[in-house]
Design an enzyme around this catalytic site. Structure first.
Site, PDB file in Angstrom:
ATOM      1  N   ASN A   9       0.867  -1.180   0.000  1.00 47.01           N
ATOM      2  CA  ASN A   9       0.000   0.000   0.000  1.00 47.01           C
ATOM      3  C   ASN A   9       0.905   1.231   0.000  1.00 47.01           C
ATOM      4  O   ASN A   9       1.447   1.604   1.032  1.00 47.01           O
ATOM      5  CB  ASN A   9      -0.892  -0.013   1.255  1.00 47.01           C
ATOM      6  CG  ASN A   9      -1.782   1.219   1.331  1.00 47.01           C
ATOM      7  OD1 ASN A   9      -1.877   1.977   0.375  1.00 47.01           O
ATOM      8  ND2 ASN A   9      -2.433   1.411   2.475  1.00 47.01           N
ATOM      9  N   TRP A  10       1.062   1.804  -1.183  1.00 48.79           N
ATOM     10  CA  TRP A  10       1.972   2.959  -1.305  1.00 48.79           C
ATOM     11  C   TRP A  10       1.359   4.226  -0.721  1.00 48.79           C
ATOM     12  O   TRP A  10       2.046   5.235  -0.578  1.00 48.79           O
ATOM     13  CB  TRP A  10       2.337   3.184  -2.777  1.00 48.79           C
ATOM     14  CG  TRP A  10       3.304   2.176  -3.341  1.00 48.79           C
ATOM     15  CD1 TRP A  10       3.879   1.112  -2.687  1.00 48.79           C
ATOM     16  CD2 TRP A  10       3.836   2.150  -4.677  1.00 48.79           C
ATOM     17  NE1 TRP A  10       4.724   0.432  -3.530  1.00 48.79           N
ATOM     18  CE2 TRP A  10       4.722   1.049  -4.767  1.00 48.79           C
ATOM     19  CE3 TRP A  10       3.654   2.952  -5.805  1.00 48.79           C
ATOM     20  CZ2 TRP A  10       5.410   0.735  -5.935  1.00 48.79           C
ATOM     21  CZ3 TRP A  10       4.341   2.629  -6.978  1.00 48.79           C
ATOM     22  CH2 TRP A  10       5.213   1.540  -7.036  1.00 48.79           C
ATOM     23  N   LYS A  11       0.072   4.207  -0.436  1.00 42.49           N
ATOM     24  CA  LYS A  11      -0.632   5.392   0.093  1.00 42.49           C
ATOM     25  C   LYS A  11      -0.358   6.606  -0.803  1.00 42.49           C
ATOM     26  O   LYS A  11      -0.207   6.452  -2.013  1.00 42.49           O
ATOM     27  CB  LYS A  11      -0.217   5.653   1.552  1.00 42.49           C
ATOM     28  CG  LYS A  11      -0.315   4.402   2.431  1.00 42.49           C
ATOM     29  CD  LYS A  11      -0.170   4.706   3.880  1.00 42.49           C
ATOM     30  CE  LYS A  11      -0.112   3.397   4.657  1.00 42.49           C
ATOM     31  NZ  LYS A  11      -0.219   3.588   6.084  1.00 42.49           N
ATOM     32  N   HIS A  97      -9.700   1.188   4.423  1.00 39.06           N
ATOM     33  CA  HIS A  97      -8.454   1.375   5.180  1.00 39.06           C
ATOM     34  C   HIS A  97      -8.741   2.304   6.358  1.00 39.06           C
ATOM     35  O   HIS A  97      -9.534   3.242   6.242  1.00 39.06           O
ATOM     36  CB  HIS A  97      -7.373   1.966   4.268  1.00 39.06           C
ATOM     37  CG  HIS A  97      -6.017   1.915   4.890  1.00 39.06           C
ATOM     38  ND1 HIS A  97      -5.618   2.830   5.848  1.00 39.06           N
ATOM     39  CD2 HIS A  97      -4.989   1.057   4.731  1.00 39.06           C
ATOM     40  CE1 HIS A  97      -4.387   2.517   6.237  1.00 39.06           C
ATOM     41  NE2 HIS A  97      -3.980   1.449   5.577  1.00 39.06           N
ATOM     42  N   GLU A  99      -7.179   4.681   7.557  1.00 35.61           N
ATOM     43  CA  GLU A  99      -6.945   6.112   7.296  1.00 35.61           C
ATOM     44  C   GLU A  99      -8.149   6.739   6.607  1.00 35.61           C
ATOM     45  O   GLU A  99      -8.495   7.889   6.874  1.00 35.61           O
ATOM     46  CB  GLU A  99      -5.660   6.277   6.466  1.00 35.61           C
ATOM     47  CG  GLU A  99      -4.426   5.977   7.315  1.00 35.61           C
ATOM     48  CD  GLU A  99      -3.222   5.466   6.555  1.00 35.61           C
ATOM     49  OE1 GLU A  99      -3.206   5.548   5.311  1.00 35.61           O
ATOM     50  OE2 GLU A  99      -2.283   4.971   7.208  1.00 35.61           O
ATOM     51  N   GLU A 169      -5.985  -5.078  10.151  1.00 36.45           N
ATOM     52  CA  GLU A 169      -4.958  -4.085  10.438  1.00 36.45           C
ATOM     53  C   GLU A 169      -5.292  -3.361  11.748  1.00 36.45           C
ATOM     54  O   GLU A 169      -6.068  -2.394  11.751  1.00 36.45           O
ATOM     55  CB  GLU A 169      -4.893  -3.051   9.313  1.00 36.45           C
ATOM     56  CG  GLU A 169      -4.561  -3.637   7.965  1.00 36.45           C
ATOM     57  CD  GLU A 169      -3.917  -2.610   7.035  1.00 36.45           C
ATOM     58  OE1 GLU A 169      -2.842  -2.901   6.529  1.00 36.45           O
ATOM     59  OE2 GLU A 169      -4.497  -1.521   6.862  1.00 36.45           O
ATOM     60  N   GLY A 175       1.857   2.016  10.860  1.00 31.75           N
ATOM     61  CA  GLY A 175       2.805   3.127  10.757  1.00 31.75           C
ATOM     62  C   GLY A 175       3.441   3.513  12.078  1.00 31.75           C
ATOM     63  O   GLY A 175       4.066   4.574  12.187  1.00 31.75           O
ATOM     64  N   SER A 215       2.898  -2.474  10.407  1.00 34.26           N
ATOM     65  CA  SER A 215       4.349  -2.512  10.607  1.00 34.26           C
ATOM     66  C   SER A 215       4.973  -3.864  10.241  1.00 34.26           C
ATOM     67  O   SER A 215       5.883  -4.329  10.923  1.00 34.26           O
ATOM     68  CB  SER A 215       4.697  -2.097  12.046  1.00 34.26           C
ATOM     69  OG  SER A 215       4.218  -0.782  12.294  1.00 34.26           O
ATOM     70  N   GLY A 236       2.467  -1.076   4.412  1.00 35.03           N
ATOM     71  CA  GLY A 236       2.613   0.341   4.079  1.00 35.03           C
ATOM     72  C   GLY A 236       4.073   0.722   3.944  1.00 35.03           C
ATOM     73  O   GLY A 236       4.708   0.532   2.916  1.00 35.03           O
ATOM     74  N   GLY A 237       4.641   1.241   5.037  1.00 37.70           N
ATOM     75  CA  GLY A 237       5.995   1.802   5.030  1.00 37.70           C
ATOM     76  C   GLY A 237       7.033   0.918   4.354  1.00 37.70           C
ATOM     77  O   GLY A 237       7.797   1.396   3.490  1.00 37.70           O
TER      78      GLY A 237
HETATM   79  C1  PEP Z   1      -1.108   0.106   5.996  1.00 39.56           C
HETATM   80  O1  PEP Z   1      -1.254   1.308   5.924  1.00 39.56           O
HETATM   81  O2  PEP Z   1      -1.885  -0.625   5.383  1.00 39.56           O
HETATM   82  C2  PEP Z   1      -0.021  -0.392   6.833  1.00 39.56           C
HETATM   83  C3  PEP Z   1      -0.128  -1.600   7.303  1.00 39.56           C
HETATM   84  O3  PEP Z   1       1.023   0.461   7.085  1.00 39.56           O
HETATM   85  P1  PEP Z   1       2.404   0.091   7.816  1.00 39.56           P
HETATM   86  O4  PEP Z   1       2.913  -1.180   7.184  1.00 39.56           O
HETATM   87  O5  PEP Z   1       3.306   1.260   7.529  1.00 39.56           O
HETATM   88  O6  PEP Z   1       2.129  -0.081   9.257  1.00 39.56           O
END
Ligand code: PEP
Length: 253
Positions: A9-11, A97, A99, A169, A175, A215, A236-237
């Site tokens: 997920n590049w957001k 998601h 967010e 999640e 994050g 994470s 994500g990250g």
């Molecule tokens: C996400 O936003 O879907 C996510 C899991 O982010 P991260 O891996 O950065 O925690």
């Protein structure tokens, strides 16, 4: 056989140039994905078509959108419909998601509409669920996630439910660098599968991949994915770094 999936997920990250560099760096690695393994990249809307073309020759590799509209085409300035996504070759869409639930106030009811638009246009939702820290601290996470699933997915037919992908999640792990332990992830994933079994039956529930997100990194992916109900990750990250994400793809069971 249930799919095992590494989903990036590049957001709202990366310029066109840096997105291309990242994708090229990942694609030049031979992932040797098996028939039941997938790599999916959820990229910003303007990059969807070009990234789709980039992965066309790469086995078991797909592009996803990070959202779609709850309505069909029409006078909805700034929105992108499921039909538009399908017409540029996209097959997967992240929905719900945390967010978007937080910053765009997406409710379980609105997500029902988005899920419906996806199925009307042949898109597969990657449906996100997960509890905030306060709910985890009061040990109400199972009930919280169950309600998210019931209110957004329980209207589906068995055939539709069998196609969906779920991403658990926990918000406190997104994050933050704070990952759920593999035992915590497995406990919730087993709960999600039992909720799905109750509604759709064991055969359908056994087909639905349940990904863990929060994470995930190259260093913890193999341990998380070793659990029987953890079918991969939504990342994500760490998906913004080619070496990290390659390691995560290679950690798929
Ligand atoms: C996400 O936003 O879907 C996510 C899991 O982010 P991260 O891996 O950065 O925690």
């Amino acid at each position: 056989m249930r799919k095992k999936i590494a989903a990036a997920n590049w957001k709202m990250n990366l310029t066109w140039q840096s997105a291309g560099d990242l994708m090229n760096a990942i694609l030049k690695t031979d992932h040797n994905l098996k028939d039941n393994q997938l790599a999916i990249f959820a990229v910003p809307f303007p990059y969807l078509r070009a990234m789709h073309e980039k992965v066309l020759g790469k086995a078991h590799t797909f592009i996803a959108a990070q959202n779609c509209a709850s309505t069909n085409n029409g006078a909805y300035t700034g929105e992108v419909s499921a039909e538009i996504l399908k017409s540029v070759g996209i097959q997967y869409v992240i929905l719900g998601h945390s967010e978007r639930r937080e910053y765009q106030a997406e409710s379980n009811q609105l997500l029902t509409e988005k899920v419906n638009r996806c199925f009307e246009h042949g898109l597969i939702p990657i449906f996100c669920c997960g509890e905030p820290l306060s709910i985890r601290e009061s040990n109400n996470q199972n009930n919280f996630v169950e309600i998210q699933l019931k209110e957004s997915l329980f209207h589906l037919s068995k055939e539709q439910a069998a196609q969906i992908i779920i991403a658990y999640e926990p918000i406190w792990a997104i994050g933050t660098g704070k990952t759920a332990t593999s035992a915590q992830a497995e406990e919730m994933h087993a709960h999600i599968r039992s909720v799905l079994t109750e509604k759709f039956g064991l055969d359908v529930a056994n087909e639905i991949p349940v990904l863990y997100g929060g994470s995930v990194k190259g260093s913890n992916a193999a341990e998380l994915f070793s659990k029987p109900n953890v079918d991969g990750g939504l990342v994500g990250g760490a998906s913004l770094n080619a070496d990290e994400f390659n390691l995560i793809i290679k950690s798929l069971p």
